[in-house]
Design an enzyme around this catalytic site. Structure first.
Site, PDB file in Angstrom:
ATOM      1  CG  LEU A  13      -1.992  -1.001   1.670  1.00  0.00           C
ATOM      2  CD1 LEU A  13      -3.080  -1.133   2.872  1.00  0.00           C
ATOM      3  CD2 LEU A  13      -2.417  -1.811   0.130  1.00  0.00           C
ATOM      4  NE  ARG A  20       0.365  10.941   9.725  1.00  0.00           N
ATOM      5  CZ  ARG A  20       0.248   9.194   9.697  1.00  0.00           C
ATOM      6  NH1 ARG A  20       0.012   9.185  11.157  1.00  0.00           N
ATOM      7  NH2 ARG A  20      -0.582   8.579   9.282  1.00  0.00           N
ATOM      8  N   GLY A 112       3.919   0.760   1.997  1.00  0.00           N
ATOM      9  CA  GLY A 112       4.949   1.406   2.038  1.00  0.00           C
ATOM     10  C   GLY A 112       5.661   2.038   2.153  1.00  0.00           C
ATOM     11  N   GLY A 151      -1.419   1.710  15.774  1.00  0.00           N
ATOM     12  CA  GLY A 151      -2.990   0.575  16.303  1.00  0.00           C
ATOM     13  C   GLY A 151      -2.394  -0.677  17.427  1.00  0.00           C
ATOM     14  CG  ASN A 364      31.156  19.279 -14.908  1.00  0.00           C
ATOM     15  OD1 ASN A 364      31.807  20.474 -14.373  1.00  0.00           O
ATOM     16  ND2 ASN A 364      31.088  18.064 -14.854  1.00  0.00           N
ATOM     17  CB  SER A 383      48.951  23.296  -6.818  1.00  0.00           C
ATOM     18  OG  SER A 383      49.631  22.742  -5.584  1.00  0.00           O
TER      19      SER A 383
HETATM   20  C1  UD1 Z   1      -0.774   1.388  10.136  1.00  0.00           C
HETATM   21  C2  UD1 Z   1      -2.214   1.046  10.721  1.00  0.00           C
HETATM   22  C3  UD1 Z   1      -1.902   0.476  11.967  1.00  0.00           C
HETATM   23  C4  UD1 Z   1      -0.403   0.140  12.446  1.00  0.00           C
HETATM   24  C5  UD1 Z   1       0.302   1.288  11.749  1.00  0.00           C
HETATM   25  C6  UD1 Z   1       1.818   0.836  11.518  1.00  0.00           C
HETATM   26  C7  UD1 Z   1      -4.286   0.610   9.557  1.00  0.00           C
HETATM   27  C8  UD1 Z   1      -5.891   1.003   9.929  1.00  0.00           C
HETATM   28  N1  UD1 Z   1      -3.881   0.962  10.354  1.00  0.00           N
HETATM   29  O1  UD1 Z   1      -1.314   2.845  11.107  1.00  0.00           O
HETATM   30  O2  UD1 Z   1      -2.677  -0.265  13.325  1.00  0.00           O
HETATM   31  O3  UD1 Z   1       0.246   0.014  13.676  1.00  0.00           O
HETATM   32  O4  UD1 Z   1       0.025   1.214  10.511  1.00  0.00           O
HETATM   33  O5  UD1 Z   1       2.407   1.252  10.661  1.00  0.00           O
HETATM   34  O6  UD1 Z   1      -4.233  -0.250   8.637  1.00  0.00           O
HETATM   35  N2  UD1 Z   1      -2.248   3.685   2.358  1.00  0.00           N
HETATM   36  C9  UD1 Z   1      -2.993   4.161   1.052  1.00  0.00           C
HETATM   37  N3  UD1 Z   1      -4.935   4.394   0.843  1.00  0.00           N
HETATM   38  C10 UD1 Z   1      -5.118   5.154   2.034  1.00  0.00           C
HETATM   39  C11 UD1 Z   1      -4.465   5.143   3.159  1.00  0.00           C
HETATM   40  C12 UD1 Z   1      -3.464   3.948   3.529  1.00  0.00           C
HETATM   41  O7  UD1 Z   1      -2.428   3.174   0.279  1.00  0.00           O
HETATM   42  O8  UD1 Z   1      -6.222   5.359   1.199  1.00  0.00           O
HETATM   43  C13 UD1 Z   1      -1.485   3.480   2.718  1.00  0.00           C
HETATM   44  C14 UD1 Z   1      -0.419   4.260   3.021  1.00  0.00           C
HETATM   45  O9  UD1 Z   1       0.684   5.125   1.724  1.00  0.00           O
HETATM   46  C15 UD1 Z   1       0.902   3.341   3.897  1.00  0.00           C
HETATM   47  C16 UD1 Z   1      -0.135   2.659   4.144  1.00  0.00           C
HETATM   48  O10 UD1 Z   1      -0.898   2.509   3.405  1.00  0.00           O
HETATM   49  O11 UD1 Z   1       1.931   3.356   2.877  1.00  0.00           O
HETATM   50  C17 UD1 Z   1      -0.969   2.619   6.125  1.00  0.00           C
HETATM   51  O12 UD1 Z   1      -1.076   4.264   5.850  1.00  0.00           O
HETATM   52  P1  UD1 Z   1      -1.075   5.422   7.101  1.00  0.00           P
HETATM   53  O13 UD1 Z   1      -1.835   6.404   6.825  1.00  0.00           O
HETATM   54  O14 UD1 Z   1       0.815   5.220   7.418  1.00  0.00           O
HETATM   55  O15 UD1 Z   1      -1.125   3.886   8.365  1.00  0.00           O
HETATM   56  P2  UD1 Z   1      -1.158   4.011  10.243  1.00  0.00           P
HETATM   57  O16 UD1 Z   1      -1.886   5.541  10.438  1.00  0.00           O
HETATM   58  O17 UD1 Z   1       0.173   4.569  10.120  1.00  0.00           O
HETATM   59 CA    CA Z   2       2.106   4.272   8.753  1.00  0.00          CA
END
Ligand code: UD1
Ligand code: CA
Length: 450
Positions: A13, A20, A112, A151, A364, A383
Site C-alpha cells: 500500500l 505528516r 509502503g 494500532g 565540466n 596545484s
Molecule cells: C497503520 C495501521 C496501524 C498500524 C500502523 C503501522 C490501519 C488502519 N492502521 O496505521 O494499525 O499500527 O499502520 O505502521 O491500517 N495507504 C493507502 N491508501 C489509503 C490509506 C493508506 O495506500 O487509502 C497506505 C499509505 O500510503 C501507507 C500505508 O497504507 O503506506 C499505511 O497508511 P498510514 O496512513 O501510514 O497508516 P497508519 O496510520 O500508520
Molecule cells: Ca504509517
C-alpha cells in the site's frame, strides 16, 4: 486451507497522501540511502518469490511510475494499481480485488512506509500463517518502548487476537496496551476476499481499515496467529521526517556493517554515509566525514576521505586515493591515481598513477552542457590547475601551479604547460634525449621568448 505450494500475492500500500511528511511528493518516494523508500519494501516482498506484486498508488502515481523506470532493477514483475481516492488501508486492498482473481492463494499485505522490514521476518510470518492459522491470518506485532501512532492489539481471555484498535479510536485504557500492530499481514486469500467487501468506515477517521478484516476473521472463528517480533527497528513506520531520519540511520548502519564485514575499513561509521548498492573492494579505507552516493564503485586498497564526496558514475580503480574536500562526479580514476586535497573531478577519465594537485578543478559545465576530459597515465597536474572541458592531457604531461587550460587545449604526451591561459613550455633538450614533440601552431610562451 491453503496448501504449502499456494502462490503468494504481495500487496504493497503506497497511495497515502503522507500529509505528516509535509512534502509535495508521494511519501513512498522519500529518499533513503540512495533509493526511494518503497524500493526497500519491494526487496522484502521479492524475498518471498511471489506470483505477483501489486503496488497500490494514488497521489501522483506518474511520479511513482517514473521512479519505477529510474530504479529499474527491483521493479520487475510489479503491477501498479490505482486507488483514486484514499479511503483507508482496507479500501486500498479492496481496489486490488479484481487482480486477486478466483483463487487468490495467500495474500501478504505490506505498507509502503515500512522500509526496514526484513525478508527473513516476512518469510517466518508466512510460515506461521501456514502452520498456525490455515484459512485465517497471521499478523506481526511488537512491543516498542513508544507505541506512538500504532494500532493496539486486543487479545481475548484465552490470549488469542480479537481485534486491532487504531490509536485515534482507543479508549484511555486501550491506549495503555503495549502490544501494537506493525502493519504486516499474511491472509488466506479466500478469507480476505470474503471479508473485504464487508468493511465499514464507522470510526474516528471515517476510513475503511484493513485492520478490521482481522477482527472479522476472529469473530467468525477463523484462526488469527500473531508473531511478536523483537526486531524493533524493522517495524518503523515512516509517517514524518523524524521517522524517516530514524529509518535512514538504521538502514545506513546495515549498509556500513556489511562493508565492514566485507573487509572495508570504515574508520568512523557515525560520520560516514554510503548509499545502497555501492561496491567497495577489500582492504579499502574510508576515512571520516565521507559521503558515497549510489552508483559508485571503489576497487581494492583505495583510500577515500576524510571529507570526500563521491557521486554517481564514479569508479576508482585499485589503489586510488581521493582525499580531503575532493568531489568526484562521473569520474573514472585509474590505479594508484591520487587527488588528495580540494579538487573537483567531474566527467573525467584519469589514467594510472596520475597526480592531481591540491585545488585542481575540472570545469565540466559551460552553463548549458557538461563536457568530458581525459588525462593520460602518469600525468602531473600542478596545484590549482583549472581544466576547462572538453580537454585532453597526454600521458606524463605536466601542468604548472595555477595553470588554466582553455577548452580543447589538447596537451600532448610529456608536454609541460604553464600560465593563464596555459601555454606550452618548451623543455630544454638533454644531451641524447629525444626531441620534445612539437606543439602545432601554438603561441609561444613568454618565458620562451626571453
Ligand atoms: C497503520 C495501521 C496501524 C498500524 C500502523 C503501522 C490501519 C488502519 N492502521 O496505521 O494499525 O499500527 O499502520 O505502521 O491500517 N495507504 C493507502 N491508501 C489509503 C490509506 C493508506 O495506500 O487509502 C497506505 C499509505 O500510503 C501507507 C500505508 O497504507 O503506506 C499505511 O497508511 P498510514 O496512513 O501510514 O497508516 P497508519 O496510520 O500508520
Ligand atoms: Ca504509517
Amino acid at each position: 486451507m491453503a496448501p504449502r505450494s499456494t502462490p503468494i500475492t504481495v500487496v504493497i500500500l503506497a497511495a497515502g497522501l503522507g500529509k505528516r511528511m509535509k512534502s509535495d511528493k508521494p511519501k513512498v518516494l522519500a529518499p533513503l540511502c540512495g533509493r526511494p523508500m518503497v524500493s526497500w519494501v519491494l526487496d522484502a516482498a521479492k524475498g518471498l518469490a511471489p506470483r505477483q506484486i501489486l503496488l497500490v498508488t494514488g497521489h501522483m502515481k506518474e511520479l511513482v511510475a517514473e521512479a519505477l523506470e529510474t530504479h529499474g532493477q527491483n521493479w520487475k514483475g510489479v503491477t501498479l494499481v490505482h486507488q483514486a481516492e484514499q479511503l483507508g488501508t482496507g479500501h486500498a486492498v479492496q481496489v486490488c480485488l479484481p487482480l486477486l482473481g478466483k483463487s487468490p492463494g495467500r495474500v501478504v499485505v505490506l505498507y509502503g512506509d515500512m522500509p526496514l522490514l526484513g525478508a527473513q521476518t516476512l518469510a517466518s510470518l508466512v510460515a506461521l500463517q501456514e502452520r498456525a492459522a490455515p484459512g485465517g491470518a497471521a499478523i506481526l506485532t511488537a512491543t516498542p518502548s513508544n507505541a506512538r501512532g500504532f494500532g493496539r492489539v486486543l487479545r481475548g481471555p484465552n490470549g488469542g487476537v480479537e481485534r486491532i484498535v487504531e490509536e485515534k479510536d482507543c479508549t484511555p485504557a486501550q491506549k495503555g496496551i503495549e502490544e501494537v500492530n506493525t502493519g504486516v499481514y499474511v491472509f488466506d486469500g479466500k478469507a480476505l476476499v470474503d471479508a473485504l467487501p464487508r468493511l465499514t468506515n464507522d470510526n474516528a477517521q471515517r476510513e475503511y481499515y484493513l485492520t478490521d478484516v482481522v477482527a472479522m476473521l476472529a469473530a467468525e472463528g477463523l484462526p488469527v496467529a500473531a508473531h511478536e517480533t523483537e526486531e524493533l527497528d524493522e517495524i518503523i513506520g515512516v509517517n514524518n521526517l523524524v521517522h524517516l531520519s530514524e529509518a535512514r540511520w538504521a538502514l545506513q548502519q546495515r549498509i556500513l556493517e556489511q562493508h565492514l564485514l566485507n573487509g572495508v575499513a570504515i574508520e568512523d561509521p557515525a560520520t560516514t554515509s554510503i548509499d545502497h548498492g555501492v561496491e567497495i573492494g577489500v582492504g579499502s579505507r574510508i576515512l571520516p566525514f565521507t559521503v558515497i552516493r549510489g552508483g559508485v564503485r571503489i576497487g581494492a586498497h583505495c583510500e577515500v576521505g576524510p571529507f570526500t564526496h563521491l557521486r554517481a558514475g564514479t569508479v576508482l580503480a585499485d589503489g586510488a586515493e581521493i582525499g580531503n574536500f575532493t568531489e568526484c562526479k562521473n569520474a573514472r580514476v585509474g590505479k594508484h591515481t591520487k587527488a588528495k586535497h580540494l579538487a573537483y573531478l567531474g566527467d573525467v577519465t584519469l589514467g594510472e598513477r596520475v597526480n592531481v594537485g591540491a585545488g585542481t578543478i575540472f570545469a565540466n559545465y559551460d552553463g548549458k552542457l557538461k563536457h568530458p576530459s581525459r588525462v593520460g597515465d602518469g600525468a602531473f597536474l600542478g596545484s590549482g590547475t583549472v581544466v576547462v572541458a572538453p580537454n585532453t592531457i597526454g600521458a606524463r604531461a605536466t601542468t604548472g601551479a595555477g595553470a588554466v587550460l582553455t577548452r580543447e587545449a589538447g596537451i600532448g604526451a610529456g608536454e609541460v604547460w604553464v600560465g593563464v591561459p596555459a601555454r606550452r613550455l618548451e623543455q630544454k633538450k638533454k644531451a641524447g634525449a629525444e626531441p620534445a614533440p612539437k606543439a602545432q601552431s601554438r603561441p609561444r610562451t613568454r618565458r620562451r621568448g626571453r
